[in-house]
Design a protein around this motif. Structure first.
Motif, PDB file in Angstrom:
ATOM      1  N   HIS A   1       0.832  -1.209   0.000  1.00  7.90           N
ATOM      2  CA  HIS A   1       0.000   0.000   0.000  1.00  7.90           C
ATOM      3  C   HIS A   1       0.870   1.265   0.000  1.00  7.90           C
ATOM      4  CE1 HIS A   1      -2.988  -2.976   1.876  1.00  7.90           C
ATOM      5  NE2 HIS A   1      -3.127  -2.947   0.566  1.00  7.90           N
ATOM      6  N   GLU A   2       2.071   1.153   0.515  1.00 10.51           N
ATOM      7  CA  GLU A   2       3.015   2.277   0.391  1.00 10.51           C
ATOM      8  C   GLU A   2       3.453   2.428  -1.064  1.00 10.51           C
ATOM      9  OE1 GLU A   2       7.228   3.969   2.240  1.00 10.51           O
ATOM     10  OE2 GLU A   2       6.682   1.867   2.522  1.00 10.51           O
ATOM     11  N   GLN A   3       3.660   1.297  -1.740  1.00  7.50           N
ATOM     12  CA  GLN A   3       4.036   1.339  -3.156  1.00  7.50           C
ATOM     13  C   GLN A   3       2.936   2.011  -3.986  1.00  7.50           C
ATOM     14  OE1 GLN A   3       4.256  -2.449  -5.104  1.00  7.50           O
ATOM     15  NE2 GLN A   3       5.323  -1.651  -6.905  1.00  7.50           N
ATOM     16  N   LEU A   4       1.673   1.660  -3.698  1.00 10.82           N
ATOM     17  CA  LEU A   4       0.550   2.289  -4.402  1.00 10.82           C
ATOM     18  C   LEU A   4       0.568   3.802  -4.168  1.00 10.82           C
ATOM     19  CD1 LEU A   4      -2.125   2.110  -5.977  1.00 10.82           C
ATOM     20  CD2 LEU A   4      -3.285   1.701  -3.783  1.00 10.82           C
ATOM     21  N   CYS A   5       0.860   4.173  -2.938  1.00 14.08           N
ATOM     22  CA  CYS A   5       0.935   5.593  -2.575  1.00 14.08           C
ATOM     23  C   CYS A   5       2.023   6.296  -3.400  1.00 14.08           C
ATOM     24  CB  CYS A   5       1.225   5.677  -1.083  1.00 14.08           C
ATOM     25  SG  CYS A   5       1.012   7.294  -0.365  1.00 14.08           S
ATOM     26  N   SER A   6       3.186   5.669  -3.517  1.00  8.12           N
ATOM     27  CA  SER A   6       4.305   6.259  -4.269  1.00  8.12           C
ATOM     28  C   SER A   6       3.930   6.456  -5.733  1.00  8.12           C
ATOM     29  CB  SER A   6       5.542   5.368  -4.162  1.00  8.12           C
ATOM     30  OG  SER A   6       5.966   5.251  -2.827  1.00  8.12           O
ATOM     31  N   LEU A   7       3.268   5.448  -6.327  1.00  6.65           N
ATOM     32  CA  LEU A   7       2.869   5.564  -7.728  1.00  6.65           C
ATOM     33  C   LEU A   7       1.854   6.690  -7.926  1.00  6.65           C
ATOM     34  CD1 LEU A   7       2.555   1.752  -8.611  1.00  6.65           C
ATOM     35  CD2 LEU A   7       4.340   3.319  -9.375  1.00  6.65           C
ATOM     36  N   MET A   8       0.965   6.856  -6.954  1.00  5.83           N
ATOM     37  CA  MET A   8      -0.028   7.936  -7.050  1.00  5.83           C
ATOM     38  C   MET A   8       0.627   9.306  -6.913  1.00  5.83           C
ATOM     39  SD  MET A   8      -3.122   7.324  -7.780  1.00  5.83           S
ATOM     40  CE  MET A   8      -3.965   8.776  -7.150  1.00  5.83           C
ATOM     41  N   GLU A   9       1.629   9.379  -6.040  1.00  7.88           N
ATOM     42  CA  GLU A   9       2.343  10.663  -5.875  1.00  7.88           C
ATOM     43  C   GLU A   9       3.032  11.065  -7.170  1.00  7.88           C
ATOM     44  OE1 GLU A   9       3.357  10.499  -1.070  1.00  7.88           O
ATOM     45  OE2 GLU A   9       4.708   9.550  -2.510  1.00  7.88           O
ATOM     46  N   ARG A  10       3.396  10.084  -7.982  1.00  6.72           N
ATOM     47  CA  ARG A  10       4.036  10.378  -9.284  1.00  6.72           C
ATOM     48  C   ARG A  10       2.993  10.532 -10.390  1.00  6.72           C
ATOM     49  NH1 ARG A  10       7.874   6.039  -7.807  1.00  6.72           N
ATOM     50  NH2 ARG A  10       7.001   4.659  -9.411  1.00  6.72           N
ATOM     51  N   SER A  11       1.703  10.432 -10.000  1.00  3.54           N
ATOM     52  CA  SER A  11       0.604  10.494 -10.989  1.00  3.54           C
ATOM     53  C   SER A  11       0.859   9.534 -12.140  1.00  3.54           C
ATOM     54  CB  SER A  11       0.421  11.927 -11.528  1.00  3.54           C
ATOM     55  OG  SER A  11       0.105  12.800 -10.469  1.00  3.54           O
ATOM     56  N   ASP A  12       1.190   8.304 -11.786  1.00  2.90           N
ATOM     57  CA  ASP A  12       1.525   7.286 -12.786  1.00  2.90           C
ATOM     58  C   ASP A  12       0.361   7.130 -13.771  1.00  2.90           C
ATOM     59  OD1 ASP A  12       1.631   4.527 -13.958  1.00  2.90           O
ATOM     60  OD2 ASP A  12       3.494   4.470 -12.795  1.00  2.90           O
ATOM     61  N   PRO A  13       0.584   7.430 -15.071  1.00  2.00           N
ATOM     62  CA  PRO A  13      -0.539   7.461 -16.026  1.00  2.00           C
ATOM     63  C   PRO A  13      -1.169   6.075 -16.235  1.00  2.00           C
ATOM     64  CG  PRO A  13       1.567   7.720 -17.156  1.00  2.00           C
ATOM     65  CD  PRO A  13       1.856   7.813 -15.700  1.00  2.00           C
ATOM     66  N   ILE A  14      -0.340   5.028 -16.271  1.00  2.68           N
ATOM     67  CA  ILE A  14      -0.915   3.694 -16.504  1.00  2.68           C
ATOM     68  C   ILE A  14      -1.709   3.246 -15.290  1.00  2.68           C
ATOM     69  CG2 ILE A  14      -0.337   1.262 -16.941  1.00  2.68           C
ATOM     70  CD1 ILE A  14       2.013   2.251 -18.619  1.00  2.68           C
ATOM     71  N   LEU A  15      -1.248   3.615 -14.109  1.00  2.00           N
ATOM     72  CA  LEU A  15      -1.992   3.273 -12.883  1.00  2.00           C
ATOM     73  C   LEU A  15      -3.362   3.953 -12.890  1.00  2.00           C
ATOM     74  CD1 LEU A  15      -1.920   1.986  -9.964  1.00  2.00           C
ATOM     75  CD2 LEU A  15      -1.176   4.233  -9.175  1.00  2.00           C
ATOM     76  N   LEU A  16      -3.397   5.251 -13.263  1.00  3.03           N
ATOM     77  CA  LEU A  16      -4.651   5.998 -13.245  1.00  3.03           C
ATOM     78  C   LEU A  16      -5.579   5.571 -14.375  1.00  3.03           C
ATOM     79  CD1 LEU A  16      -3.181   9.498 -12.390  1.00  3.03           C
ATOM     80  CD2 LEU A  16      -4.773   8.196 -10.967  1.00  3.03           C
ATOM     81  N   GLY A  17      -4.964   5.159 -15.517  1.00  9.06           N
ATOM     82  CA  GLY A  17      -5.767   4.734 -16.664  1.00  9.06           C
ATOM     83  C   GLY A  17      -6.266   5.899 -17.485  1.00  9.06           C
ATOM     84  N   SER A  18      -6.827   5.548 -18.614  1.00  9.33           N
ATOM     85  CA  SER A  18      -7.346   6.573 -19.520  1.00  9.33           C
ATOM     86  C   SER A  18      -8.469   7.343 -18.831  1.00  9.33           C
ATOM     87  CB  SER A  18      -7.864   5.890 -20.791  1.00  9.33           C
ATOM     88  OG  SER A  18      -8.471   6.828 -21.631  1.00  9.33           O
ATOM     89  N   ASN A  19      -8.364   8.703 -18.881  1.00 10.38           N
ATOM     90  CA  ASN A  19      -9.353   9.574 -18.237  1.00 10.38           C
ATOM     91  C   ASN A  19      -9.528   9.235 -16.754  1.00 10.38           C
ATOM     92  OD1 ASN A  19      -9.973  10.967 -20.681  1.00 10.38           O
ATOM     93  ND2 ASN A  19     -11.260   9.212 -21.292  1.00 10.38           N
ATOM     94  N   SER A  20      -8.404   8.841 -16.132  1.00 10.97           N
ATOM     95  CA  SER A  20      -8.408   8.495 -14.684  1.00 10.97           C
ATOM     96  C   SER A  20      -9.491   7.460 -14.344  1.00 10.97           C
ATOM     97  CB  SER A  20      -8.617   9.759 -13.828  1.00 10.97           C
ATOM     98  OG  SER A  20      -7.552  10.655 -14.013  1.00 10.97           O
ATOM     99  N   GLN A  21      -9.675   6.465 -15.241  1.00 16.85           N
ATOM    100  CA  GLN A  21     -10.757   5.508 -15.055  1.00 16.85           C
ATOM    101  C   GLN A  21     -10.590   4.643 -13.799  1.00 16.85           C
ATOM    102  OE1 GLN A  21      -9.285   3.295 -18.798  1.00 16.85           O
ATOM    103  NE2 GLN A  21     -10.555   1.766 -17.777  1.00 16.85           N
ATOM    104  N   TYR A  22      -9.315   4.489 -13.322  1.00 12.74           N
ATOM    105  CA  TYR A  22      -9.086   3.638 -12.146  1.00 12.74           C
ATOM    106  C   TYR A  22      -9.057   4.431 -10.834  1.00 12.74           C
ATOM    107  CZ  TYR A  22      -7.676   0.394 -15.827  1.00 12.74           C
ATOM    108  OH  TYR A  22      -7.656  -0.381 -16.948  1.00 12.74           O
TER     109      TYR A  22
END
Length: 1078
Positions: free
Chosen positions: A994-1015
């Motif tokens: 869950h810390e890793q997920l937090c780090s990816l979100m802090e970087r606004s990881d585009p693939i994590l967020l998905g197209s139009n922030s669908q995820y």
């Protein structure tokens, strides 16, 4: 001894030696007599001359000795000369061939003419040793024909002598006797015949027993199978002739066989049991097994006894039968013993003779330990039989029934307690109402201890009111033995029920304090000691807050007792040692003011020296009273060692208490470390007593922890890290050295654990040289473990290997797995401490680790081997990639293993390699993804038994997403990983993921967020769930980071989308998010 200036013998001394070795026998016989002198000075002079004779003329000297054995008039001189001769056999290779031949010839001549049994026994020992020790170099060709001739002679002492020698040759030269097995069989058959005198048959039985135990091949042992009935008959005939000593000796030999070669008896168990029953039923033959147990009287003094251990009315036969049944059951197991017992015991329990009913219950108690595995599967008839006997008209039978139920609770617990608590506890409480029979009452109270030791609070709770009320009634009964039993029971009930005992505290404590204060005369010493024990256990059960109101008064009484110079045999001393430690656990740091009172006697007890007596093995038993239960004897080579056990128990208790104080008081124990460490460290190799070693082993990390905490908290009087290093340099090498000779696997496991804990405490203070020695010792430990496992595997292929023995082998192999696990823990600690610097030594251990990865090893061994690699990969990171070729294929294979724990270790290791392996891992990414997909997509993946492995697979998938995105289809894999979150079972890995997920979100990881922030709604839902779980799934630091992320989302996310996401959350998740955002 007079010498000249060149170190040569003086003329006078030379003359003495010449006279001793000359033709006149007188001087040499006088020298032997002087060697037996009670005066040290005379004996010392004789020893000097004796050694001089041997050094100057060894051939003449040996011939002179053997001539003295043959010709001296006094049997004591001949006997001493025979002993001396045997002790000189180390010089045998130095003798010329003619002397060797002459000594052999004279020895055989001596055996032919010697009349004294004592001298003959010593001659037989010497002959067997000469024949055995030098059989390979120069076989004694005349010996076997001579022995066969003696056995076939009409002189009984020659038969006995030959059989004594044959019995010893079995141990010395078994292989050389292989061609003669059929001849020996005929010889033993002949000499075991009922027509032979007792001494011949006993010698034949001893020889047969020795051969059976010395033969390694089961087929060779089978040659002697048909002698078993004749061996049994030796006992029968001895008893018919009222030769109890002979019968007992014969029975002990059969017990020896049962202990070392139980299969030999198992193959003819029906015949053996039949013989035993036949013996037991023969008129006037009360001495064997069940019948021996009936050799007991209803002595009035048994009923009026003042102590539970008094055994008026019990015969030697009764005691011997108990030992026999116990040892036979343990060595032969339930599947062999129970069928016979289940036929015999119901017959005895139904008999009109109370002695037989008593015998049945005593027998059941004796066989319970050895038959536990089988008995546990069918408890009801056994328990019912015993409980029915609680109503027997004879008090001694009722006592035996209580004794049996107590023993069954110990040996068959906790199964018995779980299944029959509703029958057993009320029966024991009812038995306490037998006010006409104090021994029955006291034993019923004492059996509560057996019941409660394997019983949790939840089982005991419904009965506490009745049990405690009855025990308090007994405390007031006036009969001291009953009061002592009640105190023992109260103590065990308090210990088992813990906090549930608080409601009884105010009722119980006044009675205990009254006994403590008033039971001051000598006859009440044990009562007072048990009151002390009970007080301390009650205090520990109810806790400091409840006990605090009485603690000061109790401690003052105990301190006064401690300073009152108690007599050496006062049990208060040992009971008080343990009570102080319990009170320390109860009071914690508040106990520190009492340490100056407690420690001096404790250190004294821990330093008690062994009370040891050493004699020659062939001396008489007079010097060591081995029939005394407080003395144990062992024979090592030609020495017999007797050790008094009472001091050992006190020493073990004291060592345990020292460990307890160090553990409980932490840095508060620091002032005592310098006194305690020199006492306990040498006891790591105290081979007289296992419990002393175990206590010392457990204390080592506690001493180091105490020193470290005292230094860190400024309580070490100006000492710094150099003191901790000095202590570590004393303790850790001693632990490693003790590993080398430790005979008990259980203690060995404790030592590895203690070593690991010690290394965690001292870290890099351990010297490189010490680590090298440690690794060498690990190799030795693992090699020995492998040898033991191989021997067990060979044992499992023998024809009579059965299911019960298979269970025993499995348990023994599980202990070996525990050794490997503790080894793995030690390696993990060394890697965490020294990182890549440890790898050169790690590589020396690879030949012991990599074989454990194979499918021919147990799941537990494979798991441990994988975990060791996981530690290497995690702690040494990039440097560890050189081992990937060896280990990674095993990890990928094990990722889908049927065993959950193996699977978890493997997928965790894949995650570590993904994080730190860089380009060296990329070639394995594709296969790793396939394996992780299999683990995660199983329908039962998140069920409780699989969830730990699945959580680690999800974590590994996340690491591949983060560190190897360039070689995966990220648009597919990253959302697949996200769909598995949050993970909920492995709380350590959950925080990482869950810390890793937090780090990816802090970087606004585009693939994590998905197209139009669908995820994004899914991510917010994950954050909401982990936050609502408190700190189980996420650290407080990560919660703060999540709060910042959510505030940012609040500011950037369109209001309708935010509202939609918010409404999809559970109310408690909404509340959790609201709390961190407000």
């Amino acid at each position: 001894m007079e010498m000249d200036s060149n170190g040569q013998l003086s003329a006078a001394a030379e003359s003495q030696v010449n006279a001793l070795l000359g033709p006149d026998a007188g001087p040499f016989e006088a020298l032997v007599a002087q060697l037996m002198s009670a005066r040290n000075e005379d004996r010392g002079q004789a020893e000097q001359l004796f050694n001089l004779c041997r050094a100057r003329h060894v051939d003449t000297f040996l011939l002179k000795l053997v001539y003295t054995v043959r010709a001296a008039a006094g049997p004591d001189i001949r006997a001493m000369s025979a002993v001396l001769l045997r002790k000189q056999l180390g010089s045998w290779p130095q003798l010329n061939v003619q002397t060797q031949a002459s000594v052999k010839e004279q020895l055989l001549f001596c055996i032919q003419q010697e009349e004294s049994q004592s001298v003959l026994k010593k001659l037989c020992d010497t002959v067997a040793e000469v024949a055995g020790a030098f059989a390979d170099d120069a076989p004694w060709v005349e010996l076997l024909p001579f022995l066969f001739q003696c056995v076939n002679s009409n002189v009984n002492r020659l038969k006995v002598s030959a059989l004594l020698i044959f019995g010893q040759l079995a141990q010395h030269m078994g292989p050389q006797l292989q061609p003669h097995l059929s001849t020996l069989h005929a010889l033993f058959q002949q000499t075991l015949s009922p027509s032979m005198p007792n001494d011949v048959r006993i010698a034949a039985l001893r020889a047969t027993a020795n051969f059976v135990q010395s033969l390694e091949d089961a087929r060779d042992r089978d040659v002697f199978q048909d002698l078993l009935p004749a061996m049994m008959q030796t006992i029968t005939q001895a008893l018919e002739m009222h030769e109890e000593a002979t019968a007992q000796e014969a029975l002990e030999m059969l017990i020896e066989i049962a202990g070392s070669e139980p299969r030999f008896l198992r193959k003819q168990l029906v015949e053996v049991v039949g013989s035993i029953l036949q013996i037991a039923e023969a008129e006037g033959l009360e001495e064997v097994l069940m019948k021996m147990l009936t050799d007991i009287e209803d002595d009035p003094s048994w009923h009026s006894a003042e102590a539970e251990y008094e055994d008026a009315g019990e015969s030697n036969n009764y005691e011997m039968a108990q030992e026999c049944l116990d040892r036979m059951a343990i060595s032969m197991g339930g599947s062999s013993v129970l069928p016979a017992a289940s036929e015999l015991l119901p017959v005895y329990i139904a008999d009109q003779d109370w002695r037989k009913r008593h015998a049945a219950l005593i027998a059941l108690a004796q066989i319970a330990e050895g038959c536990a595995k089988i008995m546990t599967k069918s408890l009801e008839p056994v328990v019912n039989m015993v409980l029915n006997s609680f109503q027997d008209s004879q008090p001694k039978v009722r006592w035996a029934a209580i004794n049996a139920i107590g023993q069954l609770c110990t040996d068959l617990g906790p199964d018995l307690q779980k299944q029959f608590h509703q029958k057993v506890l009320p029966a024991l409480v009812g038995a306490m109402d037998d006010f006409q029979n104090a021994r029955v009452q006291a034993h019923a109270a004492a059996a509560i201890l057996n019941f409660s030791e394997s019983c949790g609070p939840e089982l005991l709770n419904p009965y506490l009111d009745g049990v405690v009320a009855k025990l308090l009634t007994l405390l007031q009964s006036g009969k001291r033995m009953v009061q002592e039993g009640a105190l023992t029971a109260l103590a065990s009930v308090a210990d088992s029920s813990q906090a549930n005992f608080q409601v009884y505290y105010d009722s119980v404590m006044p009675f205990l304090k009254a006994i403590l204060v008033n039971a001051t005369d000598k006859s009440n010493r044990m009562l007072r000691a048990k009151a002390i024990e009970c007080l301390s256990l009650v205090g520990m059960a109810v806790g400091k807050e409840k006990f605090g109101q009485d603690a000061k008064q109790v401690m003052e009484v105990l301190m006064n007792l401690q300073g009152s110079h108690l007599e050496d045999d006062d049990p208060t001393t040992s009971y008080m040692l343990q009570a102080w430690a319990r009170l320390c656990k109860c009071l914690g740091q508040d106990f520190l003011p009492y340490m100056s009172i407690v420690m001096p006697p404790l250190l004294h007890s821990a330093q008690l020296k062994p009370d040891v007596t050493i004699t020659d093995a062939d001396d008489s038993d007079d010097d060591i009273d081995s029939d005394d239960g407080s003395v144990e004897t062992i024979t090592i080579g030609d020495k017999r060692i007797g050790i008094r056990t009472s001091f050992l128990e006190e020493k073990a208790t004291a060592c345990n208490m020292l460990c307890c104080y160090a553990d409980e008081l932490k840095e508060g124990f620091y002032p005592w470390i310098d006194q305690v460490a020199p006492v306990l460290v040498p006891l790591l190799k105290f081979y007289f007593h296992e419990e002393v070693r175990k206590a010392s082993v457990s204390a080592m990390p506690e001493l180091l922890k105490s020193a470290k905490l005292a230094i860190e908290k400024g309580q070490a009087q100006g000492r710094d890290q150099s003191y901790l290093k000095q202590l570590a340099d004393y303790i850790i090498p001693a632990l490693v050295e003790a590993l080398h000779k430790e005979p008990e696997i259980e203690v060995l496991i404790d030592m590895l654990d203690s070593l690991n804990e010690s290394m965690k405490i001292v870290g890099t203070l351990v010297e490189p040289g010490q680590i090298k020695v440690m690794v060498d010792e690990f190799k030795q430990v693992l090699t020995a473990s492998g040898t033991r496992k191989k021997e067990r595997a060979e044992r499992s292929h023998t024809e009579d290997f059965d299911a019960e023995e298979s269970e025993i082998v499995q348990e023994e192999n599980e202990q070996e797995e525990e050794i490997f696990e503790q080894f793995g823990e030690c390696i993990g600690t060394l890697l965490k401490t020294f990182k890549a610097n440890f790898l050169p030594l790690f590589e020396e251990l690879l030949p012991f680790i990599t074989p454990m990865l194979g499918r021919d090893h147990s799941p537990e061994e494979r798991r441990i081997a994988i975990c060791i690699f996981d530690d290497v990969a995690e702690q040494c990171q990039g440097v560890a990639t050189k081992y990937y070729d060896t280990f990674l294929p095993f990890l990928l294979e094990a990722a889908t293993d049927a065993d959950n724990d193996v699977r978890q270790a493997a997928v965790y290791g894949i995650g570590v390699c993904a994080e730190f392996g860089g380009s060296d891992f990329k070639t394995g990414v594709g296969e790793a993804l396939e394996k992780l997909k299999v683990v995660i997509s199983q329908p039962t993946a998140f069920q409780s038994e699989n969830a730990m492995a699945t959580d680690n697979a999800v974590s590994a998938l996340g690491k591949i997403c983060e560190f190897h995105r360039d070689v995966i289809d990220a648009a597919q894999v990253v959302p697949a990983w996200l769909s598995c979150l949050p993970i909920r079972t492995d709380l350590v890995e959950a925080k990482v993921v869950h810390e890793q997920l937090c780090s990816l979100m802090e970087r606004s990881d585009p693939i994590l967020l998905g197209s139009n922030s669908q995820y994004l709604p899914k991510i917010i839902a994950i954050f909401a769930e982990v936050i609502s779980s408190g700190t189980d799934l996420v650290t407080t630091e990560t919660v703060a980071r999540i709060a910042n992320i959510l505030r940012r989302i609040q500011q950037t996310m369109p209001a309708p989308a935010l509202a939609s996401t918010w409404s999809s959350l559970q109310p408690q998740q909404q509340a959790a998010l609201q709390s961190i955002l407000s």
